[in-house]
Design a protein around this motif. Structure first.
Motif, PDB file in Angstrom:
ATOM      1  N   VAL A 117      49.381  44.163  41.658  1.00 54.47           N
ATOM      2  CA  VAL A 117      49.306  42.924  42.426  1.00 54.47           C
ATOM      3  C   VAL A 117      48.159  42.088  41.877  1.00 54.47           C
ATOM      4  CG1 VAL A 117      49.014  41.897  44.707  1.00 54.47           C
ATOM      5  CG2 VAL A 117      50.233  44.086  44.458  1.00 54.47           C
ATOM      6  N   VAL A 118      48.493  40.919  41.369  1.00 56.14           N
ATOM      7  CA  VAL A 118      47.520  40.014  40.767  1.00 56.14           C
ATOM      8  C   VAL A 118      47.099  38.979  41.798  1.00 56.14           C
ATOM      9  CG1 VAL A 118      47.113  38.406  38.855  1.00 56.14           C
ATOM     10  CG2 VAL A 118      48.667  40.358  38.544  1.00 56.14           C
ATOM     11  N   ASN A 119      45.779  38.730  41.889  1.00 60.03           N
ATOM     12  CA  ASN A 119      45.345  37.718  42.850  1.00 60.03           C
ATOM     13  C   ASN A 119      45.973  36.369  42.551  1.00 60.03           C
ATOM     14  OD1 ASN A 119      42.781  38.015  40.792  1.00 60.03           O
ATOM     15  ND2 ASN A 119      43.103  35.858  41.328  1.00 60.03           N
ATOM     16  N   LYS A 120      46.314  35.650  43.606  1.00 63.28           N
ATOM     17  CA  LYS A 120      46.850  34.297  43.443  1.00 63.28           C
ATOM     18  C   LYS A 120      45.759  33.387  42.885  1.00 63.28           C
ATOM     19  CE  LYS A 120      50.079  32.785  46.142  1.00 63.28           C
ATOM     20  NZ  LYS A 120      50.887  32.271  47.271  1.00 63.28           N
ATOM     21  N   PRO A 121      46.140  32.289  42.242  1.00 66.59           N
ATOM     22  CA  PRO A 121      45.120  31.331  41.795  1.00 66.59           C
ATOM     23  C   PRO A 121      44.213  30.944  42.951  1.00 66.59           C
ATOM     24  CG  PRO A 121      47.260  30.757  40.871  1.00 66.59           C
ATOM     25  CD  PRO A 121      47.507  31.868  41.854  1.00 66.59           C
ATOM     26  N   SER A 122      42.927  30.838  42.664  1.00 64.98           N
ATOM     27  CA  SER A 122      41.940  30.659  43.725  1.00 64.98           C
ATOM     28  C   SER A 122      42.234  29.444  44.597  1.00 64.98           C
ATOM     29  CB  SER A 122      40.541  30.537  43.103  1.00 64.98           C
ATOM     30  OG  SER A 122      40.535  29.570  42.059  1.00 64.98           O
ATOM     31  N   TRP A 123      42.672  28.340  43.985  1.00 63.09           N
ATOM     32  CA  TRP A 123      42.914  27.129  44.778  1.00 63.09           C
ATOM     33  C   TRP A 123      44.130  27.265  45.681  1.00 63.09           C
ATOM     34  CZ3 TRP A 123      43.704  27.702  39.593  1.00 63.09           C
ATOM     35  CH2 TRP A 123      44.974  27.403  39.071  1.00 63.09           C
ATOM     36  N   HIS A 124      45.044  28.209  45.352  1.00 60.57           N
ATOM     37  CA  HIS A 124      46.172  28.459  46.250  1.00 60.57           C
ATOM     38  C   HIS A 124      45.727  29.147  47.530  1.00 60.57           C
ATOM     39  CE1 HIS A 124      49.582  28.229  43.015  1.00 60.57           C
ATOM     40  NE2 HIS A 124      48.835  27.146  43.072  1.00 60.57           N
ATOM     41  N   PHE A 135      39.286  37.806  45.609  1.00 56.32           N
ATOM     42  CA  PHE A 135      39.479  39.185  45.171  1.00 56.32           C
ATOM     43  C   PHE A 135      39.556  40.140  46.363  1.00 56.32           C
ATOM     44  CE2 PHE A 135      36.832  37.801  41.246  1.00 56.32           C
ATOM     45  CZ  PHE A 135      37.930  37.143  40.719  1.00 56.32           C
ATOM     46  N   GLU A 136      38.701  39.940  47.342  1.00 56.41           N
ATOM     47  CA  GLU A 136      38.691  40.836  48.501  1.00 56.41           C
ATOM     48  C   GLU A 136      39.983  40.708  49.305  1.00 56.41           C
ATOM     49  OE1 GLU A 136      36.692  43.203  49.102  1.00 56.41           O
ATOM     50  OE2 GLU A 136      34.985  42.751  47.790  1.00 56.41           O
ATOM     51  N   ARG A 137      40.508  39.508  49.414  1.00 53.03           N
ATOM     52  CA  ARG A 137      41.784  39.328  50.132  1.00 53.03           C
ATOM     53  C   ARG A 137      42.917  40.027  49.401  1.00 53.03           C
ATOM     54  NH1 ARG A 137      41.822  32.952  51.437  1.00 53.03           N
ATOM     55  NH2 ARG A 137      43.845  33.417  52.401  1.00 53.03           N
ATOM     56  N   THR A 138      42.857  40.014  48.083  1.00 45.73           N
ATOM     57  CA  THR A 138      43.872  40.712  47.297  1.00 45.73           C
ATOM     58  C   THR A 138      43.749  42.212  47.486  1.00 45.73           C
ATOM     59  OG1 THR A 138      43.816  38.915  45.672  1.00 45.73           O
ATOM     60  CG2 THR A 138      44.816  41.003  44.977  1.00 45.73           C
ATOM     61  N   ILE A 139      42.550  42.733  47.440  1.00 46.21           N
ATOM     62  CA  ILE A 139      42.336  44.169  47.626  1.00 46.21           C
ATOM     63  C   ILE A 139      42.861  44.608  48.990  1.00 46.21           C
ATOM     64  CG2 ILE A 139      40.546  45.922  47.948  1.00 46.21           C
ATOM     65  CD1 ILE A 139      38.902  44.329  45.830  1.00 46.21           C
ATOM     66  N   ALA A 140      42.633  43.807  50.011  1.00 45.85           N
ATOM     67  CA  ALA A 140      43.078  44.175  51.358  1.00 45.85           C
ATOM     68  C   ALA A 140      44.591  44.275  51.436  1.00 45.85           C
ATOM     69  CB  ALA A 140      42.549  43.163  52.371  1.00 45.85           C
ATOM     70  N   VAL A 141      45.313  43.318  50.858  1.00 43.82           N
ATOM     71  CA  VAL A 141      46.772  43.380  50.937  1.00 43.82           C
ATOM     72  C   VAL A 141      47.309  44.510  50.064  1.00 43.82           C
ATOM     73  CG1 VAL A 141      47.325  41.720  49.081  1.00 43.82           C
ATOM     74  CG2 VAL A 141      48.861  41.979  51.023  1.00 43.82           C
ATOM     75  N   TRP A 153      48.066  48.678  42.911  1.00 43.72           N
ATOM     76  CA  TRP A 153      46.719  48.473  42.371  1.00 43.72           C
ATOM     77  C   TRP A 153      46.442  46.981  42.255  1.00 43.72           C
ATOM     78  CZ3 TRP A 153      50.051  52.059  40.083  1.00 43.72           C
ATOM     79  CH2 TRP A 153      49.611  53.390  40.019  1.00 43.72           C
ATOM     80  N   PRO A 154      45.199  46.549  42.494  1.00 34.71           N
ATOM     81  CA  PRO A 154      44.846  45.148  42.280  1.00 34.71           C
ATOM     82  C   PRO A 154      44.519  44.876  40.809  1.00 34.71           C
ATOM     83  CG  PRO A 154      43.380  46.229  43.897  1.00 34.71           C
ATOM     84  CD  PRO A 154      44.105  47.290  43.149  1.00 34.71           C
ATOM     85  N   VAL A 155      44.912  43.696  40.353  1.00 41.04           N
ATOM     86  CA  VAL A 155      44.501  43.154  39.066  1.00 41.04           C
ATOM     87  C   VAL A 155      43.815  41.829  39.375  1.00 41.04           C
ATOM     88  CG1 VAL A 155      45.261  42.281  36.826  1.00 41.04           C
ATOM     89  CG2 VAL A 155      46.389  44.272  37.831  1.00 41.04           C
ATOM     90  N   LEU A 156      42.557  41.703  38.973  1.00 37.41           N
ATOM     91  CA  LEU A 156      41.736  40.589  39.434  1.00 37.41           C
ATOM     92  C   LEU A 156      41.234  39.740  38.273  1.00 37.41           C
ATOM     93  CD1 LEU A 156      39.514  42.458  42.056  1.00 37.41           C
ATOM     94  CD2 LEU A 156      41.733  41.344  42.418  1.00 37.41           C
ATOM     95  N   GLY A 157      41.201  38.438  38.486  1.00 40.21           N
ATOM     96  CA  GLY A 157      40.667  37.562  37.463  1.00 40.21           C
ATOM     97  C   GLY A 157      40.769  36.108  37.864  1.00 40.21           C
ATOM     98  N   VAL A 158      40.592  35.258  36.865  1.00 40.16           N
ATOM     99  CA  VAL A 158      40.567  33.816  37.070  1.00 40.16           C
ATOM    100  C   VAL A 158      41.762  33.215  36.330  1.00 40.16           C
ATOM    101  CG1 VAL A 158      39.252  31.700  36.736  1.00 40.16           C
ATOM    102  CG2 VAL A 158      38.060  33.851  37.252  1.00 40.16           C
ATOM    103  N   HIS A 159      42.614  32.527  37.062  1.00 39.41           N
ATOM    104  CA  HIS A 159      43.809  31.953  36.442  1.00 39.41           C
ATOM    105  C   HIS A 159      43.403  30.907  35.406  1.00 39.41           C
ATOM    106  CE1 HIS A 159      47.597  29.869  35.910  1.00 39.41           C
ATOM    107  NE2 HIS A 159      48.205  30.867  36.553  1.00 39.41           N
ATOM    108  N   PRO A 160      43.960  30.974  34.196  1.00 43.19           N
ATOM    109  CA  PRO A 160      43.538  30.036  33.149  1.00 43.19           C
ATOM    110  C   PRO A 160      43.846  28.587  33.461  1.00 43.19           C
ATOM    111  CG  PRO A 160      45.434  31.331  32.435  1.00 43.19           C
ATOM    112  CD  PRO A 160      44.932  31.968  33.687  1.00 43.19           C
ATOM    113  N   GLY A 161      44.814  28.337  34.350  1.00 46.13           N
ATOM    114  CA  GLY A 161      45.101  26.965  34.732  1.00 46.13           C
ATOM    115  C   GLY A 161      43.981  26.307  35.522  1.00 46.13           C
ATOM    116  N   LEU A 162      43.031  27.108  36.008  1.00 43.11           N
ATOM    117  CA  LEU A 162      41.922  26.534  36.757  1.00 43.11           C
ATOM    118  C   LEU A 162      41.135  25.551  35.899  1.00 43.11           C
ATOM    119  CD1 LEU A 162      40.098  26.415  39.271  1.00 43.11           C
ATOM    120  CD2 LEU A 162      38.849  28.382  38.342  1.00 43.11           C
ATOM    121  N   ILE A 163      41.076  25.786  34.594  1.00 40.52           N
ATOM    122  CA  ILE A 163      40.242  24.916  33.755  1.00 40.52           C
ATOM    123  C   ILE A 163      40.718  23.468  33.835  1.00 40.52           C
ATOM    124  CG2 ILE A 163      41.543  25.212  31.582  1.00 40.52           C
ATOM    125  CD1 ILE A 163      38.680  25.449  30.253  1.00 40.52           C
TER     126      ILE A 163
END
Length: 279
Positions: free
Chosen positions: A38-45, A60-66, A79-89
């Motif tokens: 499960v990959v975290n959704k883009p932060s702005w979403h 990240f914490e919201r992703t870990i909880a779900v 398992w969580p997969v965490l990071g920063v969506h490249p579209g954020l730039i």
């Protein structure tokens, strides 16, 4: 057909607040799915407009909880997969007035927070990449710097890095960057892949045509839906039932070896996870 195999969806999003959340996991499990990344959704979403790296922690914490709740519904686990969506730039540069260098620094700081969580054992891997659309050279260079930072973190932690990039069947240069940072190419996973890919491990979108190509190569690959769990886009990109259904189809087509590669061998190689041990 009863599935005598683990079934892993390598890239799915879950949104318990606004999307289907655990209902999607139940659909996946009901059809024979056993394991999820499960990959975290883009932060702005998730209504997070980060100013500092620490601001990503809420995402990240919201992703870990779900993910913890999802694991309770599976015969295997999530398992969580965490990071920063490249579209954020693009959001930072085009809408919020950041320079490409400032955006790079913020996104790298967010990855640092994700890496802390991986190091603590609460997440499995990192997610990074670069835009899949045309951008100006300075944004492209900054994006590549963010991705290379993710490779450095992955090498330090001995964890995989999932990539969101432009569509390609040859990302050898990117895999070489990972190797240069000390991260083996087999721990670099290209999300939203076609059936073949030079360089990273392809995480193949679970369309029959793409899967048939991947199965016939005999090479390592993973399967995914990129289910986005967005109420405004129900079922997008693919629904949560898709991977179990495609596993059944692959078995009916006689691709038993490919199923083993995608759901047992490649997860072990790329992520160090033993899917059979969780059944």
């Amino acid at each position: 057909m009863e599935l005598d195999t683990p079934v892993l969806d390598n890239h799915m999003h879950l949104d318990p607040d606004y999307g289907r959340g655990l209902d999607a996991v139940e659909d996946f499990a009901r059809l024979g799915g056993t394991h999820l990344l499960v990959v975290n959704k883009p932060s702005w979403h998730l209504d997070v407009e980060a100013e500092t790296g620490e601001d990503f922690r809420e995402v990240f914490e919201r992703t870990i909880a779900v993910v913890e709740d999802a694991s309770e519904l599976l015969d295997g686990r999530a398992w969580p997969v965490l990071g920063v969506h490249p579209g954020l730039i693009s959001r930072l540069v085009d809408e919020r007035g950041f320079t490409p260098e400032e955006a790079r620094n913020l996104m790298q700081a967010g990855l640092d927070v994700a890496a802390e969580i991986v190091e603590d054992g609460r997440a499995l891997a990192l997610k990074s990449g670069r835009p899949h659309y045309d951008v100006e050279d300075a944004v492209w260079d900054a994006s590549n710097a963010v991705m290379r930072h993710a490779f450095e973190l992955g090498a330090e932690l001995d964890c995989a890095v999932q990539l969101h990039t432009e569509g390609s069947d040859d990302l050898t240069e990117v895999a070489d960057w990972a190797e240069d940072a000390g991260l083996p190419a087999e721990k670099v996973v290209k999300h939203y892949s076609g059936g073949t890919l030079a360089g990273p491990i392809p995480s193949v979108m679970s369309e029959k045509d793409r899967l048939r190509v991947a199965a016939e190569t005999g090479e390592p690959f993973l399967m995914e839906t990129d289910f986005v769990d967005d109420p405004d886009r129900p079922g997008a990109v693919m629904g949560p039932k898709t991977v179990p259904r495609r596993v059944r189809w692959l078995l009916e087509e006689g691709h038993d070896d490919a199923v083993r590669i995608a759901h047992v061998e490649t997860p072990r190689t790329a992520y160090g996870i033993k899917t059979r041990n969780h059944l």
